[in-house]
Design a protein around this motif. Structure first.
Motif, PDB file in Angstrom:
ATOM      1  N   VAL A  47      20.060  -8.340 118.318  1.00  0.00           N
ATOM      2  CA  VAL A  47      19.055  -9.137 117.620  1.00  0.00           C
ATOM      3  C   VAL A  47      19.191  -8.790 116.139  1.00  0.00           C
ATOM      4  CG1 VAL A  47      16.633  -9.786 117.457  1.00  0.00           C
ATOM      5  CG2 VAL A  47      17.557  -8.974 119.641  1.00  0.00           C
ATOM      6  N   ARG A  48      19.734  -9.707 115.384  1.00  0.00           N
ATOM      7  CA  ARG A  48      20.068  -9.432 113.983  1.00  0.00           C
ATOM      8  C   ARG A  48      18.896  -9.762 113.057  1.00  0.00           C
ATOM      9  NH1 ARG A  48      24.574 -12.730 110.522  1.00  0.00           N
ATOM     10  NH2 ARG A  48      24.708 -11.322 108.716  1.00  0.00           N
ATOM     11  N   VAL A  49      18.399  -8.738 112.370  1.00  0.00           N
ATOM     12  CA  VAL A  49      17.352  -8.951 111.372  1.00  0.00           C
ATOM     13  C   VAL A  49      17.808  -8.533 109.978  1.00  0.00           C
ATOM     14  CG1 VAL A  49      15.436  -8.731 113.012  1.00  0.00           C
ATOM     15  CG2 VAL A  49      16.299  -6.689 111.844  1.00  0.00           C
ATOM     16  N   PHE A  50      18.895  -7.749 109.899  1.00  0.00           N
ATOM     17  CA  PHE A  50      19.474  -7.360 108.616  1.00  0.00           C
ATOM     18  C   PHE A  50      20.630  -8.300 108.311  1.00  0.00           C
ATOM     19  CE2 PHE A  50      18.228  -2.768 109.779  1.00  0.00           C
ATOM     20  CZ  PHE A  50      16.974  -2.919 109.220  1.00  0.00           C
ATOM     21  N   HIS A  51      20.618  -8.897 107.142  1.00  0.00           N
ATOM     22  CA  HIS A  51      21.621  -9.896 106.788  1.00  0.00           C
ATOM     23  C   HIS A  51      22.437  -9.478 105.566  1.00  0.00           C
ATOM     24  CE1 HIS A  51      19.983 -12.707 109.785  1.00  0.00           C
ATOM     25  NE2 HIS A  51      18.808 -12.185 109.450  1.00  0.00           N
ATOM     26  N   GLU A  52      21.831  -9.464 104.421  1.00  0.00           N
ATOM     27  CA  GLU A  52      22.552  -9.085 103.189  1.00  0.00           C
ATOM     28  C   GLU A  52      22.484  -7.585 102.923  1.00  0.00           C
ATOM     29  OE1 GLU A  52      24.353 -11.384 101.820  1.00  0.00           O
ATOM     30  OE2 GLU A  52      23.507 -12.843 103.231  1.00  0.00           O
ATOM     31  N   GLY A  53      21.541  -6.911 103.526  1.00  0.00           N
ATOM     32  CA  GLY A  53      21.361  -5.473 103.353  1.00  0.00           C
ATOM     33  C   GLY A  53      20.416  -4.971 104.425  1.00  0.00           C
ATOM     34  N   LEU A  54      20.170  -3.649 104.428  1.00  0.00           N
ATOM     35  CA  LEU A  54      19.333  -3.054 105.460  1.00  0.00           C
ATOM     36  C   LEU A  54      17.855  -3.185 105.085  1.00  0.00           C
ATOM     37  CD1 LEU A  54      21.438   0.123 106.324  1.00  0.00           C
ATOM     38  CD2 LEU A  54      21.445  -2.113 107.456  1.00  0.00           C
ATOM     39  N   LYS A  55      17.416  -4.426 104.979  1.00  0.00           N
ATOM     40  CA  LYS A  55      16.043  -4.728 104.605  1.00  0.00           C
ATOM     41  C   LYS A  55      15.644  -6.061 105.207  1.00  0.00           C
ATOM     42  CE  LYS A  55      13.028  -5.017 100.533  1.00  0.00           C
ATOM     43  NZ  LYS A  55      12.965  -4.963  99.042  1.00  0.00           N
TER      44      LYS A  55
END
Length: 235
Positions: A76-84
């Motif tokens: 389940v991906r919630v981090f896209h451009e960075g760990l935020k």
């Protein structure tokens, strides 16, 4: 928890930066379709939506698969451009994961903002009622971390001296557990040169918990399930 258990029959959702199925430490045959959650809560279930471009989710998944190699993992991906990401995205991700019928939801992350606690508590309760146990860090250093600091979570603390092959319950009988913060080793790379920290203590506890639940067999959802797993892990 028996050492013969491998997590067979257990499903673990991993809320993170996705997974790279081609990585050497990932068994792609144990990955199930997942989803990407945008900051505004938009859900994307396209096959390519969960591809990890940051590496953190892949390392977390690898740590889980090392401990419970026969568990099925749902990225389940919630981090896209960075760990935020946003609190709304995390709560949406917890709800989506619970709706997939998973047994555990690994959150190698959290928020130190107590303003998020009530919303996280509601999401954890919904997951619990659906049969899913949330596994998350209890604190970042000494600061409580949510949802990991909440009562209904399998809470994890960092212990650098704990061997990676095992874990230990809190010495006072409390509801949390300690595990190593080192990820699965990369040949030729010193452990402290690799990414490390509470994320991997949490991931490893998810793997150990999956093995414990495999041993326990079918348990009703709700508080009974998390208490049974906690008891098995303390045995």
């Amino acid at each position: 928890m028996s050492y013969a258990a491998t997590g067979r029959g257990i499903r673990i959702a991993i809320i993170d930066s996705g997974v790279h199925p081609g990585h050497d430490h990932i068994d792609a045959s144990r990955l199930l379709p997942g989803a990407a959650i945008a900051g505004d809560g938009t859900i994307d279930t396209a096959p390519e939506a969960t591809l990890d471009r940051l590496g953190h989710g892949t390392a977390v998944t690898a740590a889980i698969q090392e401990k419970a190699p026969n568990a099925e993992c749902v990225p389940v991906r919630v981090f896209h451009e960075g760990l935020k990401t946003t609190g709304y995205a995390l709560i949406t991700a917890i709800d989506w994961a619970a709706a997939q019928g998973v047994d555990f939801i690994n959150l190698s992350l959290g928020s130190t903002n107590p303003g998020h606690a009530a919303a996280f508590a509601s999401a954890v309760a919904r997951a619990r009622d659906a049969g899913a146990i949330v596994v998350a860090p209890r604190a970042v250093e000494e600061t409580p971390c949510y949802p990991g600091a909440l009562e209904g979570v399998l809470s994890v603390c960092l212990d650098w001296d704990c061997p990676r092959e095992t874990f230990r319950p809190a010495p006072d009988g409390s509801r949390y557990f300690y595990a190593s913060g080192f990820p699965r080793p990369i040949p030729g790379v010193a452990l402290r040169r690799n990414i490390h920290g509470i994320s991997f203590a949490t991931a490893q506890m998810s793997g150990f918990a999956a093995r414990a639940l495999e041993d326990l067999g079918t348990i009703a959802s709700g508080t009974d399930r998390i208490e049974a797993v906690r008891t098995a892990l303390r045995a």
